[in-house]
Design a protein around this motif. Sequence first.
Motif, PDB file in Angstrom:
ATOM      1  N   PRO A 123     -24.407  24.317  55.653  1.00 16.83           N
ATOM      2  CA  PRO A 123     -24.731  25.612  55.041  1.00 16.83           C
ATOM      3  C   PRO A 123     -24.169  25.713  53.624  1.00 16.83           C
ATOM      4  CG  PRO A 123     -23.956  25.895  57.289  1.00 16.83           C
ATOM      5  CD  PRO A 123     -23.725  24.459  56.948  1.00 16.83           C
ATOM      6  N   ALA A 124     -24.907  26.397  52.769  1.00 14.22           N
ATOM      7  CA  ALA A 124     -24.521  26.626  51.368  1.00 14.22           C
ATOM      8  C   ALA A 124     -24.450  25.336  50.574  1.00 14.22           C
ATOM      9  CB  ALA A 124     -23.202  27.380  51.278  1.00 14.22           C
ATOM     10  N   SER A 125     -25.247  24.341  50.959  1.00 15.52           N
ATOM     11  CA  SER A 125     -25.287  23.081  50.222  1.00 15.52           C
ATOM     12  C   SER A 125     -26.608  22.972  49.473  1.00 15.52           C
ATOM     13  CB  SER A 125     -25.128  21.888  51.172  1.00 15.52           C
ATOM     14  OG  SER A 125     -26.197  21.828  52.094  1.00 15.52           O
ATOM     15  N   ALA A 144     -31.766  25.651  34.036  1.00 14.73           N
ATOM     16  CA  ALA A 144     -31.553  27.071  34.318  1.00 14.73           C
ATOM     17  C   ALA A 144     -32.081  27.453  35.693  1.00 14.73           C
ATOM     18  CB  ALA A 144     -32.217  27.916  33.235  1.00 14.73           C
ATOM     19  N   SER A 145     -33.253  26.937  36.054  1.00  9.28           N
ATOM     20  CA  SER A 145     -33.832  27.274  37.354  1.00  9.28           C
ATOM     21  C   SER A 145     -32.977  26.730  38.489  1.00  9.28           C
ATOM     22  CB  SER A 145     -35.256  26.712  37.441  1.00  9.28           C
ATOM     23  OG  SER A 145     -36.082  27.250  36.421  1.00  9.28           O
ATOM     24  N   ALA A 146     -32.540  25.478  38.353  1.00 12.37           N
ATOM     25  CA  ALA A 146     -31.703  24.888  39.401  1.00 12.37           C
ATOM     26  C   ALA A 146     -30.383  25.639  39.534  1.00 12.37           C
ATOM     27  CB  ALA A 146     -31.453  23.419  39.095  1.00 12.37           C
ATOM     28  N   LEU A 147     -29.803  26.037  38.419  1.00 12.14           N
ATOM     29  CA  LEU A 147     -28.524  26.756  38.462  1.00 12.14           C
ATOM     30  C   LEU A 147     -28.649  28.079  39.195  1.00 12.14           C
ATOM     31  CD1 LEU A 147     -25.561  26.844  37.594  1.00 12.14           C
ATOM     32  CD2 LEU A 147     -26.310  27.896  35.441  1.00 12.14           C
ATOM     33  N   GLU A 148     -29.723  28.836  38.924  1.00 10.66           N
ATOM     34  CA  GLU A 148     -29.910  30.122  39.591  1.00 10.66           C
ATOM     35  C   GLU A 148     -30.119  29.939  41.093  1.00 10.66           C
ATOM     36  OE1 GLU A 148     -29.610  33.104  38.483  1.00 10.66           O
ATOM     37  OE2 GLU A 148     -29.408  32.727  36.337  1.00 10.66           O
ATOM     38  N   LYS A 174     -25.317  29.186  47.373  1.00 12.92           N
ATOM     39  CA  LYS A 174     -23.883  29.226  47.639  1.00 12.92           C
ATOM     40  C   LYS A 174     -23.432  30.610  48.079  1.00 12.92           C
ATOM     41  CE  LYS A 174     -23.133  24.961  46.229  1.00 12.92           C
ATOM     42  NZ  LYS A 174     -22.712  23.883  47.171  1.00 12.92           N
ATOM     43  N   SER A 175     -24.008  31.638  47.499  1.00  7.01           N
ATOM     44  CA  SER A 175     -23.579  32.997  47.825  1.00  7.01           C
ATOM     45  C   SER A 175     -24.154  33.479  49.151  1.00  7.01           C
ATOM     46  CB  SER A 175     -23.987  33.964  46.700  1.00  7.01           C
ATOM     47  OG  SER A 175     -25.405  33.971  46.544  1.00  7.01           O
ATOM     48  N   ALA A 189     -28.990  26.434  53.157  1.00  7.97           N
ATOM     49  CA  ALA A 189     -29.148  25.108  52.567  1.00  7.97           C
ATOM     50  C   ALA A 189     -30.365  25.099  51.665  1.00  7.97           C
ATOM     51  CB  ALA A 189     -29.288  24.051  53.654  1.00  7.97           C
ATOM     52  N   LEU A 190     -30.226  24.513  50.483  1.00  9.86           N
ATOM     53  CA  LEU A 190     -31.286  24.460  49.481  1.00  9.86           C
ATOM     54  C   LEU A 190     -31.699  23.010  49.264  1.00  9.86           C
ATOM     55  CD1 LEU A 190     -32.992  25.717  47.134  1.00  9.86           C
ATOM     56  CD2 LEU A 190     -30.982  25.355  45.678  1.00  9.86           C
TER      57      LEU A 190
END
Length: 479
Positions: free
Chosen positions: A84-86, A196-200, A206-207, A211-212
């Motif tokens: 999770p959150a990865s 920018a897209s990946a960072l958002e 993470k928040s 999983a992404l």
Amino acid sequence: MAKSAARFVCQSCGAVHAKWSGRCEACGAWNSIVEEVQPAAQVRAVATGRKLALVGLEGEADPPPRRPLGLAELDRVLGGGLVPASAILVGGDPGIGKSTLMLQAAASLARGGGRAIYISGEESVDQLRMRARRLGLTDAAVELAAATGVQDILATLAAAGRGPGGAVSLLVIDSIQTMAHEALDSAPGSVAQVRASALELIRLAKSEGFALVLVGHVTKEGALAGPRVMEHMVDAVLYFEGERGHQFRILRAVKNRFGATDEIGVFEMTEQGLAEVANPSALFLAERRGNIAGSAVFAGLEGTRPVLMEIQALLSPNAGGSPRRSVLGWDGGRLGMLLAVLESRGGLRLSQHDVYLNVAGGLRITEPAADLAVAAAIASAAAGQPTDPSLAFFGEIGLSGEVRQVAQAEARLKEMAKLGFTAAAMPRRLGGGSRRPVAAPPGLALVEIGHVSDLLGRFRDRPAAAPGRKGEPALEGLE
């Protein structure tokens, strides 16, 4: 009002330049520098930060929780399942099967009770439904959408997390090169947009705790397209490899913060999608013919998995000019080094022959343990004699011709015995010190080779095979 600042960014490597030029000095790419406009930097508030709590190295941490996807080969590469959150980046050539694999993974997770969302920027919802119908996945409760705006995706996920469907377990973005951030004027796929897209999206994963998976394209050199900084932003980087002419696909982990690297998963492309291959060694050797000169079986190691594969060598007479060296599935520079060792230390003359080397099945070998198998295949082709069909090879060859030890020898030997091999050609065992001798499984004989001359001597001492066609190399190639 602060003015916007302009900068020039290379679209191949992400390097920032003060002015435009035709060639990037960082990576050497031509015509890859594009002007990008960014908002002016705001005033830094140095004194407004909070104090961090510093801790020591002692202490214990529980392993991260994992959620298996239900695809054993994919779970193996990830280290046991999704964390999770990865954030995971999956790259591969166009048409290799990235979208098919991710759709199957999302469907498998949904069937197991998880909530999976698949957002495509390249295909419409109807196209995704057609693929799901062909793969037999229509019974899985995967939620689909076609979008390219990052803000729309963020708003949708924020609403989905508060909806009756429960928390999101997996989000698949196919592909990150199609996403666009409205705050930037550059085109989708540019360095600024991808970063920018990946960072958002990673920040949201993470928040929110899901999983992404970001699907990415690769360049013609085989590297992931876009800025290299994107590989540092994610927790795992997976490459989906394979030749279109072969049905095998290899999923390889090159970075994994929650598991081992260099792990592989093997799939077979069928009409119903990607099928898992539980025993890749048997599949890669299914079409091997043991009575053909220029073939040798290599006992390789991919991560923690031993894999047996066939090395094929072909020698063709070259009357004049520079001899050609062609390689598929191995390092061409290492082949040149190995040929020089065979000629200088073993007396094998190949200056009048073109050398073609192939790893059967579309696999790609990176470990030096394949040196002995490659040398055996070349010597077999030069002598016109097939290798023993019940014999497999592994070992590294040094510049002085010595055969060196390699890692995980016992795991390779167990895989040979499991597939019915009765002999293993390997480096000479060394005793003494803290190193214990390698133990052979029952029914497997060990053929210890200390130097390339010992390997070539096995072909000199055997009777010559039937003469081949005119111009083919025979035993006179071994001096």
